[in-house]
Scaffold this motif. Structure first.
Motif, PDB file in Angstrom:
ATOM      1  N   MET A  36      -5.836  19.590  11.482  1.00 42.69           N
ATOM      2  CA  MET A  36      -4.454  19.029  12.706  1.00 42.69           C
ATOM      3  C   MET A  36      -5.119  18.705  13.813  1.00 42.69           C
ATOM      4  SD  MET A  36      -2.316  18.412  10.046  1.00 42.69           S
ATOM      5  CE  MET A  36      -0.451  18.986  10.337  1.00 42.69           C
ATOM      6  N   ASP A  37      -5.729  19.776  14.346  1.00 40.96           N
ATOM      7  CA  ASP A  37      -6.169  19.416  15.138  1.00 40.96           C
ATOM      8  C   ASP A  37      -7.095  18.953  15.822  1.00 40.96           C
ATOM      9  OD1 ASP A  37      -4.990  22.173  16.985  1.00 40.96           O
ATOM     10  OD2 ASP A  37      -5.820  23.497  16.123  1.00 40.96           O
ATOM     11  N   ARG A  38      -8.205  18.637  15.294  1.00 40.07           N
ATOM     12  CA  ARG A  38      -8.915  17.570  14.853  1.00 40.07           C
ATOM     13  C   ARG A  38      -8.401  15.926  14.385  1.00 40.07           C
ATOM     14  NH1 ARG A  38     -11.908  13.632  12.186  1.00 40.07           N
ATOM     15  NH2 ARG A  38     -10.782  14.085  10.288  1.00 40.07           N
ATOM     16  N   GLN A  39      -7.703  15.718  13.766  1.00 37.52           N
ATOM     17  CA  GLN A  39      -6.636  14.879  14.109  1.00 37.52           C
ATOM     18  C   GLN A  39      -5.870  14.640  14.978  1.00 37.52           C
ATOM     19  OE1 GLN A  39      -6.053  12.942  10.094  1.00 37.52           O
ATOM     20  NE2 GLN A  39      -7.051  13.869   9.191  1.00 37.52           N
ATOM     21  N   LYS A  40      -5.908  15.355  15.568  1.00 35.44           N
ATOM     22  CA  LYS A  40      -4.555  15.735  16.497  1.00 35.44           C
ATOM     23  C   LYS A  40      -3.107  15.504  16.870  1.00 35.44           C
ATOM     24  CE  LYS A  40      -7.554  14.569  20.828  1.00 35.44           C
ATOM     25  NZ  LYS A  40      -8.620  14.863  20.160  1.00 35.44           N
ATOM     26  N   ILE A  41      -2.477  15.830  15.027  1.00 38.28           N
ATOM     27  CA  ILE A  41      -1.816  16.009  14.253  1.00 38.28           C
ATOM     28  C   ILE A  41      -0.490  16.973  14.928  1.00 38.28           C
ATOM     29  CG2 ILE A  41      -0.381  16.274  12.422  1.00 38.28           C
ATOM     30  CD1 ILE A  41      -2.895  14.577  11.098  1.00 38.28           C
ATOM     31  N   TYR A  56       8.229  16.414   9.747  1.00 40.02           N
ATOM     32  CA  TYR A  56       9.349  15.566  10.652  1.00 40.02           C
ATOM     33  C   TYR A  56      10.175  14.217   9.384  1.00 40.02           C
ATOM     34  CZ  TYR A  56      12.255  13.807  13.965  1.00 40.02           C
ATOM     35  OH  TYR A  56      13.344  13.135  15.289  1.00 40.02           O
ATOM     36  N   ASN A  57      11.468  14.144   9.346  1.00 39.77           N
ATOM     37  CA  ASN A  57      11.329  13.470   8.432  1.00 39.77           C
ATOM     38  C   ASN A  57      12.913  12.045   9.767  1.00 39.77           C
ATOM     39  OD1 ASN A  57      14.137  14.402   9.760  1.00 39.77           O
ATOM     40  ND2 ASN A  57      15.118  14.851   8.181  1.00 39.77           N
ATOM     41  N   PRO A 109       0.710  -0.839  -0.138  1.00 36.04           N
ATOM     42  CA  PRO A 109      -0.206  -0.037  -0.004  1.00 36.04           C
ATOM     43  C   PRO A 109       1.139   1.135  -0.272  1.00 36.04           C
ATOM     44  CG  PRO A 109      -0.277  -1.612   1.353  1.00 36.04           C
ATOM     45  CD  PRO A 109       0.793  -2.032   1.148  1.00 36.04           C
ATOM     46  N   ILE A 110       0.837   2.804  -0.619  1.00 34.39           N
ATOM     47  CA  ILE A 110       1.219   3.724  -0.255  1.00 34.39           C
ATOM     48  C   ILE A 110       1.057   3.771   1.145  1.00 34.39           C
ATOM     49  CG2 ILE A 110       1.237   6.132  -0.932  1.00 34.39           C
ATOM     50  CD1 ILE A 110      -0.587   4.904  -3.727  1.00 34.39           C
ATOM     51  N   GLY A 111       2.379   4.254   1.447  1.00 33.78           N
ATOM     52  CA  GLY A 111       2.727   4.354   2.490  1.00 33.78           C
ATOM     53  C   GLY A 111       3.380   3.413   3.355  1.00 33.78           C
ATOM     54  N   GLU A 120       4.874   5.640   7.342  1.00 35.27           N
ATOM     55  CA  GLU A 120       3.934   5.712   7.562  1.00 35.27           C
ATOM     56  C   GLU A 120       3.245   7.040   7.701  1.00 35.27           C
ATOM     57  OE1 GLU A 120       0.167   3.140   8.512  1.00 35.27           O
ATOM     58  OE2 GLU A 120       2.408   2.432   9.735  1.00 35.27           O
ATOM     59  N   SER A 121       3.553   7.381   8.213  1.00 31.64           N
ATOM     60  CA  SER A 121       3.109   8.910   9.396  1.00 31.64           C
ATOM     61  C   SER A 121       3.303   9.537   8.359  1.00 31.64           C
ATOM     62  CB  SER A 121       4.273   8.872  10.283  1.00 31.64           C
ATOM     63  OG  SER A 121       3.796  10.006  11.398  1.00 31.64           O
ATOM     64  N   ARG A 122       4.729   9.806   7.681  1.00 35.95           N
ATOM     65  CA  ARG A 122       5.426  11.150   6.727  1.00 35.95           C
ATOM     66  C   ARG A 122       4.140  11.259   5.810  1.00 35.95           C
ATOM     67  NH1 ARG A 122      10.973   9.927   4.835  1.00 35.95           N
ATOM     68  NH2 ARG A 122      10.557   7.343   5.294  1.00 35.95           N
ATOM     69  N   THR A 123       4.156  10.051   4.603  1.00 37.54           N
ATOM     70  CA  THR A 123       2.804   9.903   3.475  1.00 37.54           C
ATOM     71  C   THR A 123       1.821  10.694   4.634  1.00 37.54           C
ATOM     72  OG1 THR A 123       4.412   7.979   2.989  1.00 37.54           O
ATOM     73  CG2 THR A 123       2.416   9.025   1.973  1.00 37.54           C
ATOM     74  N   TYR A 124       1.296   9.822   5.162  1.00 41.74           N
ATOM     75  CA  TYR A 124      -0.034   9.829   5.715  1.00 41.74           C
ATOM     76  C   TYR A 124      -0.375  11.899   5.938  1.00 41.74           C
ATOM     77  CZ  TYR A 124      -4.704  10.361   8.130  1.00 41.74           C
ATOM     78  OH  TYR A 124      -5.713  10.823   8.470  1.00 41.74           O
TER      79      TYR A 124
END
Length: 859
Positions: free
Chosen positions: A281-286, A320-321, A57-59, A326-330
């Motif tokens: 981003m706030d809604r997803q708590k990122i 952030y690298n 899967p992508i990511g 997965e996290s970076r792509t999402y």
């Protein structure tokens, strides 16, 4: 014009909406909602899913360039919504393609549909259409939205996220997709730097950071991308990056903001997209941050150029690298998707305001108005006001000695849709402000190039042709100056007078052809010091100049070649790098061999670390000392000795040749480089004193008066040979066409008449030379051996806090004291840039929370 203060205003624009099938926005029926991440996605499965083609899967893992291109082809074959193409090929011998996809409703991405949209878009940005026509076009034309990634090859996740955008737009059939495609076509360029992605390096095959190449368009990747942008002008341009700061960045940007950033685009960035992303981003708590260290100032990036040059919302996103793929792509997908949805939700308003932005720009140009400077995020006070002057026209003399540079300048303007004319008759100008001179009367001859500011591209014209960029605060992410006429050392200036000259529109100009080698051209060797990004970038820009611009042959020289006596090499060019690595590679044997080669008749040319290498090997007696300036990428005018072969052709007016009383001048790019005095050599170019009429600067130039009467170039006889050293980079990023002329002369011009077979009357005695070599070597030993040092300049009252922050990161550093400021030089032997460096961005972010630096500069 009024701009909102970015840090103060956020509005939520993602609201429940529903859509009619004709693409117009309607009021939602009770209970109906459509939100980009809360509405249920519906996949048609008409497109083979990523896992069936990629194997994952992508990511789940980073896609390779080949995998991404293969999947774009698969999507194109299976979807009537997608067409793909190639924007450019890379600079490497492999000529890797830069693949793009355009996604829209089927009728919009046929050849006829795309032509219709391009034509309507060109009408929309025409300031001359009626308000009614603009309103109709805004209602009926899809917005063009761009998504790009991976301009830095080792920042991969933007490309993966962009590929997911293509897939979901192509295969889903739900309210979110219909809403986006009802209102827009999306151009996706996932990989802007395929060579860098393949090699896992930031730069391309020539060592260029292509996020510093936008206005110059030196690299084929950048040039092809901008031509595609001209075909499909964006109202939104996203450039997805990675950063070493832990969290996600999106605008608002930190100060400084370039004063000619169009107001409406600036407001979209902050109050439309920035607000929408923050809410999601706030809604997803990122976790995320805005502001420092990312600004919107120099017209060289993938955010500033789309904003200033296309009136688009140009936005840099940074993830952030250190997180997994997965996290970076999402997280990139979240910001990309949110932005596309926000643009679609406001399409008609955006397109109407887009037209108004171009119309306002032309009106400003007609009145000579320059936009004012301001503070919009975190700065405390304004450093420099935009003066109250009228700029209605720019003029450039059609000097035969500058035909190559003029062609480059006019072509560069034309290829950003600026109209250029030539005077058919002479024109009296009462208030001509020549670059670096006081205003005065002048009669410009027929043939002079004329660029009126009354154009929709007024902001871009000013960004390219200004004399001073009027930096709002004394901290810039990169260079503080980039005026194209100064970089090219072209004679010209501006006027605020009212007239309509008798002039003819200039037809599109072709790229200049290589200049051609002189008869009996010497054999050139290029020595790249090992071990640092600085040397990769500096030598790479020379390779590009030799191979793609001048078309001159050269040989890559190794340390082994130097130890072997540089057989069949007449001229050795040594660009920037880290001198200690160069000395280690040569060893004592190599240093002796280099000295013997020069004394036997070789010509050595060096700049920056190449100059320091010449001193450390005993072939140059120049004295180098650290500077106390705050001038990170500043244009400064120097004076050349008209009797030197290095000055040949630098004087642009051969009908009125320069003399010792009226010497030729050139603009150089100065980046807090070391001060240099001649030793036994001759200073053939010097920095004028601040009181000298020739003294002039563009950009941030704090304390550059300490350069007064120091040497910029020294020419020194050494035995039967010759050493030419520069205190600056004459080929800075391949931008500086003006000083490239001097470099050409250093390579190919004849020796000075004083240099012949060495005799006691023409060269210093062995004892005097030995003493001068010792003095130069001692001064060089006292230089901080920190590589391409990171430079932080603060007020003395802020020195303790700054020192504590630096020590917290465990950085090796040295301090330079000045009555008005303290300069911290941080170790950077590898020549790492902002984003390459493991902690520099975090340090800059932390420091700006506590103090207001005078300047903060890195490679």
């Amino acid at each position: 014009m009024y701009r909102y203060v970015a840090a103060a205003i956020f509005i939520a624009i993602i609201a429940p909406i529903a859509f009619a099938s004709n693409g117009t926005t309607t009021m939602p029926p009770p209970g109906a909602t459509c939100l980009p991440f809360q509405s249920i996605p519906i996949f048609t499965n008409e497109i083979p899913n990523p896992e069936s083609v990629l194997g994952f899967p992508i990511g789940a893992q980073e896609v390779t360039t080949a995998q991404l291109n293969e999947y774009l082809d698969v999507i194109d074959r299976h979807s009537a919504r997608v067409v793909t193409g190639t924007a450019a090929t890379s600079a490497s011998e492999e000529r890797l393609p830069l693949r793009y996809a355009i996604i829209g409703h089927e009728q919009n991405v046929t050849a006829e549909g795309l032509t219709r949209i391009r034509n309507a878009t060109q009408q929309l940005i025409d300031p001359g259409i009626t308000a009614k026509t603009a309103q109709e076009l805004a209602a009926n034309t899809p917005a063009i939205l761009w998504v790009t990634g991976n301009v830095h090859g080792d920042e991969e996740s933007g490309a993966d996220a962009a590929l997911r955008v293509v897939y979901e737009l192509a295969d889903r059939d739900d309210c979110v997709i219909n809403h986006i495609l009802d209102n827009a076509i999306i151009v996706v360029l996932p990989i802007q730097n395929p060579d860098g992605r393949e090699a896992n390096t930031r730069r391309n095959a020539y060592g260029f950071d292509m996020n510093r190449d936008w206005f110059a368009r030196t690299q084929p990747e950048t040039d092809g991308k901008l031509e595609l942008l001209r075909q499909y002008p964006p109202v939104l341009y996203i450039d997805a990056h990675e950063t070493s700061i832990n969290h996600y960045f999106f605008p608002p940007y930190a100060d400084p903001i370039y004063h000619e950033v169009p107001d409406r685009a600036f407001n979209w960035i902050n109050t439309l997209y920035g607000a929408s992303i923050a809410a999601e981003m706030d809604r997803q708590k990122i976790p995320f941050f805005n502001g420092a260290p990312y600004d919107l100032y120099a017209a060289e990036y993938g955010d500033t150029v789309p904003t200033i040059g296309f009136h688009a919302a140009g936005m840099t996103f940074e993830k952030y690298n250190g997180d997994d793929i997965e996290s970076r792509t999402y997280q990139h997908f979240v910001t990309l998707w949110t932005s596309l949805f926000a643009a679609a939700s406001n399409k008609e308003r955006i397109l109407q305001e887009w037209h108004d932005s171009y119309a306002d720009a032309k009106a400003q140009g007609a009145t000579g108005m320059l936009e004012a400077n301001g503070i919009y995020y975190d700065a405390k006070e304004l450093f420099q006001e935009v003066p109250n002057i009228s700029v209605k026209h720019y003029f450039f003399l059609n000097e035969p000695g500058r035909s190559r540079e003029l062609a480059q300048l006019i072509r560069r303007l034309q290829r950003m849709d600026v109209k250029v004319w030539q005077l058919k008759k002479s024109l009296a100008v009462p208030d001509f402000r020549a670059y670096g001179e006081d205003p005065g009367e002048i009669t410009l001859p027929a043939g002079t190039y004329w660029i009126p500011m009354a154009q929709g591209q007024k902001h871009w014209i000013q960004a390219m042709l200004h004399e001073n960029p009027y930096i709002p605060i004394s901290v810039s992410y990169d260079v503080s100056a980039w005026s194209n006429p100064l970089l090219m050392n072209i004679s010209g200036g501006s006027s605020g007078a009212d007239f309509t000259p008798n002039a003819a529109l200039v037809a599109p100009i072709e790229a200049p052809i290589p200049p051609g080698l002189p008869a009996g051209a010497p054999r050139i060797g290029l020595f790249e010091m090992p071990g640092s990004n600085t040397s990769i970038q500096s030598a790479g820009s020379i390779r590009y100049l030799f191979e793609r611009v001048w078309g001159v042959p050269y040989v890559k020289v190794t340390d082994d070649d130097i130890r072997a006596g540089l057989q069949n090499i007449d001229v050795l060019l040594v660009p920037d790098g880290y001198v200690n690595y160069g000395l280690q590679a040569l060893g004592s044997e190599g240093k002796k061999a280099l000295a013997a080669w020069v004394e036997g008749g070789g010509r050595y040319i060096g700049y920056l670390a190449g100059t320091e290498l010449a001193v450390s090997t005993g072939i140059s007696t120049v004295i180098l000392k650290s500077s106390h300036t705050s001038a990170p990428g500043t244009l400064i005018r120097i004076i050349l000795d008209p009797t030197s072969p290095l000055a040949a052709g630098v004087d642009p007016t051969p009908e009125s040749p320069s003399t010792l009383e009226n010497p030729p001048t050139a603009w150089i790019m100065y980046s807090n480089d070391d001060r240099m005095t001649p030793g036994l050599g001759k200073a053939v170019a010097t920095f004028p004193a601040e009181s000298d009429p020739a003294f002039h600067t563009s950009g941030l130039a704090i304390s550059v008066d300490e350069l007064s009467n120091t040497a910029a170039i020294v020419d020194e006889q050494v035995g039967n040979g010759r050493v030419i050293v520069f205190s600056f980079d004459p080929n800075f990023r391949a931008w500086t066409e003006g000083t490239q002329r001097i470099l050409w002369n250093a390579l190919y011009a004849p020796n000075p008449s004083s240099l012949s077979v060495a005799t006691a009357s023409k060269v210093a005695s062995a004892e005097a030379r030995a003493s001068a070599v010792d003095r130069a070597d001692q001064a060089a030993r006292e230089l901080p051996k920190l590589g391409k040092a990171i430079r932080i300049v603060v007020r003395p009252m802020d020195a303790d806090v700054t020192r504590a922050v630096i020590q917290r990161y465990g950085a090796e550093f040295k301090e330079l004291q000045h009555p008005d400021r303290t300069i911290f030089l941080l170790e950077n032997r590898k020549g790492l840039s902002w984003d390459d460096h493991p902690y520099l961005l975090n340090l800059a972010h932390d420091l700006r929370e506590l103090v207001t630096p005078i300047s903060f500069s890195a490679p």
